[in-house]
Scaffold this active site. Structure first.
Site, PDB file in Angstrom:
ATOM      1  N   VAL A 176      64.358  54.655  69.860  1.00 18.11           N
ATOM      2  CA  VAL A 176      65.629  54.716  69.142  1.00 18.11           C
ATOM      3  C   VAL A 176      65.701  56.207  68.793  1.00 18.11           C
ATOM      4  O   VAL A 176      65.065  56.653  67.849  1.00 18.11           O
ATOM      5  CB  VAL A 176      65.607  53.863  67.853  1.00 18.11           C
ATOM      6  CG1 VAL A 176      66.905  54.058  67.078  1.00 18.11           C
ATOM      7  CG2 VAL A 176      65.421  52.399  68.201  1.00 18.11           C
ATOM      8  N   PRO A 177      66.449  56.933  69.597  1.00 20.12           N
ATOM      9  CA  PRO A 177      66.470  58.403  69.601  1.00 20.12           C
ATOM     10  C   PRO A 177      67.056  59.113  68.386  1.00 20.12           C
ATOM     11  O   PRO A 177      68.072  59.786  68.486  1.00 20.12           O
ATOM     12  CB  PRO A 177      67.251  58.720  70.855  1.00 20.12           C
ATOM     13  CG  PRO A 177      68.214  57.594  70.973  1.00 20.12           C
ATOM     14  CD  PRO A 177      67.451  56.384  70.504  1.00 20.12           C
ATOM     15  N   CYS A 178      66.373  59.001  67.252  1.00 24.62           N
ATOM     16  CA  CYS A 178      66.883  59.695  66.066  1.00 24.62           C
ATOM     17  C   CYS A 178      66.706  61.197  66.253  1.00 24.62           C
ATOM     18  O   CYS A 178      67.307  61.987  65.538  1.00 24.62           O
ATOM     19  CB  CYS A 178      66.156  59.220  64.818  1.00 24.62           C
ATOM     20  SG  CYS A 178      64.365  59.309  64.918  1.00 24.62           S
ATOM     21  N   HIS A 179      65.880  61.582  67.230  1.00 25.72           N
ATOM     22  CA  HIS A 179      65.672  63.013  67.454  1.00 25.72           C
ATOM     23  C   HIS A 179      66.883  63.687  68.079  1.00 25.72           C
ATOM     24  O   HIS A 179      66.944  64.895  68.154  1.00 25.72           O
ATOM     25  CB  HIS A 179      64.443  63.209  68.345  1.00 25.72           C
ATOM     26  CG  HIS A 179      64.540  62.558  69.690  1.00 25.72           C
ATOM     27  ND1 HIS A 179      64.223  61.229  69.907  1.00 25.72           N
ATOM     28  CD2 HIS A 179      64.951  63.042  70.880  1.00 25.72           C
ATOM     29  CE1 HIS A 179      64.422  60.941  71.184  1.00 25.72           C
ATOM     30  NE2 HIS A 179      64.863  62.017  71.806  1.00 25.72           N
ATOM     31  N   ARG A 180      67.834  62.892  68.530  1.00 27.20           N
ATOM     32  CA  ARG A 180      69.029  63.487  69.146  1.00 27.20           C
ATOM     33  C   ARG A 180      70.104  63.813  68.125  1.00 27.20           C
ATOM     34  O   ARG A 180      71.226  64.149  68.494  1.00 27.20           O
ATOM     35  CB  ARG A 180      69.593  62.542  70.210  1.00 27.20           C
ATOM     36  CG  ARG A 180      68.633  62.377  71.376  1.00 27.20           C
ATOM     37  CD  ARG A 180      69.205  61.521  72.503  1.00 27.20           C
ATOM     38  NE  ARG A 180      68.144  61.191  73.436  1.00 27.20           N
ATOM     39  CZ  ARG A 180      68.049  60.011  74.069  1.00 27.20           C
ATOM     40  NH1 ARG A 180      68.960  59.077  73.856  1.00 27.20           N
ATOM     41  NH2 ARG A 180      67.051  59.789  74.896  1.00 27.20           N
TER      42      ARG A 180
END
Length: 163
Positions: A129-133
Site C-alpha cells: 500500500v504505497p504510502c511512499h508515493r
DNA sequence: AGTTCGGACCGTT
DNA sequence: AACGGTCCGAACT
C-alpha cells in the site's frame, strides 16, 4: 482476533507479514522483532497461499515492478477515514506521486491534508500500500514512519526524482 | 526564485 | 487538549 506472523526474506532484509483469517493485516520492515510467534495453531489453509502471494508481490515491488496480484488486505483495524485514505493510496500508479492535499481532495475533504499525513503514517501495509508515493505539495519528500531512507529507496527504484 | 514564519485545518489519542 | 508524514500566503533575502 487471532493473528499469525511469518518472516519474508528479501534482498532488502527480513520483513514480517501478519495475517488474520481475512487476509494480510500488516507488513513490517526489517529490523523489528523477528521472532515468529510460533504458529502452534494449524495454519488456516488460504493463509499459506496468501503468504506466497505476499512474498512474491513484495519482492516484485522492491525490484521496482508492479505486483500482478496481492493477497486480500485486511484493513479492519483502521477507522473509516484511514481506510478511505489507504484505498486511495492503492490507486497511485508506480512511478507517480501525489501530495497529501491531493489525496485529501480525492476524498472530498479538501482541508484534511494533515489528517491524510496521519493516516499515511498509520498505514499497516507499507510498500504494497504505497504510502511512499505521497510527497509534500512543494514536491519535497514528506515523512515516513518506516524511516525516510526506505521512502527514498522505494521512490528511487520506481524512478521518481525528488526536489 | 528560494527560505522562513505563522496561522489555519483535521482526524486521532 | 495536544499532536502530527500539511498547506498556503506573506514577508523577507
Amino acid at each position: 482476533m487471532k493473528l499469525q506472523s511469518f518472516p519474508i526474506e528479501t534482498e532488502a532484509g527480513v520483513f514480517m507479514a501478519l495475517f488474520s483469517v481475512r487476509g494480510l493485516t500488516s507488513l513490517s520492515f526489517p529490523g523489528g522483532s523477528r521472532r515468529t510467534q510460533d504458529h502452534p495453531a494449524p495454519v488456516p489453509r488460504p493463509m499459506v497461499s496468501w503468504l506466497r502471494q505476499t512474498e512474491r508481490a513484495l519482492k516484485c515491488a522492491l525490484a521496482g515492478g508492479v505486483p500482478e496480484d496481492l493477497p486480500p488486505l485486511d484493513f479492519s483495524s483502521g477507522t473509516e477515514f484511514q481506510k478511505a485514505v489507504w484505498d486511495a493510496l492503492r490507486e497511485i500508479p508506480a512511478g507517480e506521486t501525489r501530495s497529501y492535499a491531493e489525496i485529501a481532495r480525492r476524498l472530498k475533504r479538501p482541508r484534511a491534508a494533515r489528517a491524510v499525513g496521519g493516516a499515511c503514517g498509520a498505514n499497516p501495509i507499507p510498500v504494497l500500500v504505497p504510502c511512499h508515493r505521497v510527497l509534500a505539495a512543494n514536491r519535497g519528500i514528506g515523512g515516513f514512519s518506516g524511516g525516510l531512507e526506505w521512502k527514498r529507496r522505494l521512490l528511487q527504484t520506481e524512478g521518481v526524482a525528488l526536489a
